[in-house]
Write an enzyme that holds these catalytic residues in place. Sequence first.
Site, PDB file in Angstrom:
ATOM      1  N   PHE A  37       0.807  -1.053   0.149  1.00 12.19           N
ATOM      2  CA  PHE A  37      -0.087   0.099  -0.103  1.00 12.19           C
ATOM      3  C   PHE A  37       0.907   1.053   0.172  1.00 12.19           C
ATOM      4  CE2 PHE A  37      -2.159   3.386   2.509  1.00 12.19           C
ATOM      5  CZ  PHE A  37      -3.353   3.492   1.658  1.00 12.19           C
ATOM      6  N   TRP A  75       0.096  -4.564   2.697  1.00 11.98           N
ATOM      7  CA  TRP A  75      -1.573  -4.261   2.059  1.00 11.98           C
ATOM      8  C   TRP A  75      -2.097  -5.775   2.725  1.00 11.98           C
ATOM      9  CZ3 TRP A  75      -2.384  -5.339  -4.069  1.00 11.98           C
ATOM     10  CH2 TRP A  75      -3.794  -5.464  -3.892  1.00 11.98           C
ATOM     11  N   GLY A  78      -8.861  -6.967   4.315  1.00 10.11           N
ATOM     12  CA  GLY A  78      -9.789  -6.770   5.286  1.00 10.11           C
ATOM     13  C   GLY A  78     -10.839  -5.993   4.726  1.00 10.11           C
ATOM     14  N   ASP A 166     -10.923  11.738  13.303  1.00 10.06           N
ATOM     15  CA  ASP A 166     -11.859  11.431  12.279  1.00 10.06           C
ATOM     16  C   ASP A 166     -12.250   9.704  12.485  1.00 10.06           C
ATOM     17  OD1 ASP A 166     -13.632  11.047  10.250  1.00 10.06           O
ATOM     18  OD2 ASP A 166     -12.097  11.146   8.884  1.00 10.06           O
TER      19      ASP A 166
END
Length: 272
Positions: A37, A75, A78, A166
């Site tokens: 990722f 990576w 999920g 967040d």
Amino acid sequence: MKVNWLEQILGEEWIITPAGGSTGEAYYAQLDSKRLFLKRNSSPFLAVLSAEGIVPKLIWTKRMENGDVITAQQWLEGRELSPEEMKHTRVAQLLSKIHHSSELLDLLMRLGKRPLNPENIVQDLKNQEQHASFINTQIEIHQALRYLEEQLPFVQNQQKVVCHCDMNHNNWLLTRSDQLYLIDWDNAMVADPAMDLGMILHWYIPKGEWNDWLDTYGIELNDDLLARMYWYIIAQTIAFIQWHKHRKEESQAARWLNDLKRLMIDLGIINI
């Protein structure tokens, strides 16, 4: 630009797929069994988050000639948590671990993050309203801003921790191996933990379960914490209204305005 910097790092043989997100700077990369990722200019304290098991493992970091920093993480297959799953004890436990991490706090302070002060939040919200023209401001936002100003003494001078800022359920990643992570740290701040707690409780946890959830987190629900959480919930709701208005997303802004009205009625700030 995306192809250029990815090819510089990985080579043309990798299969690159956009990972989505608002910045458009994240990608999945795969070559045979190797999977990464990749993200450009992600949070500079990703290494500590990785070391503490809060985000997927950081594989490498590379600085480009133009100064951009590229990170590669493991990576993992999920899915995001559902809103219902936010009640789970593991969510409370992981958030508690984050808020109580002295390593995260020390690093974020060394990176120059100043503690977020409530008075600055109110001023920023007021500036945003003035910039967008107060003429078009709903009366509820006027009333909410006045409430935030009046309540400032009760939220000032609180202990600050690393807040993710967040708490949306789609930032919680549960892997196929049953590991829970909190991802997307671009908006992290040094702030009152009531900011994160208020958001997660207001959005996802039925009020009758707040005591139990906070007990798992490791804190007792009292009037002081309740007042601080509601203060940040109101401030964040105004910020969401402003953000959607700026993007001319009127239906979304209206939905958050309705949420603000309900909240202020419940708190007795305004009458029905």
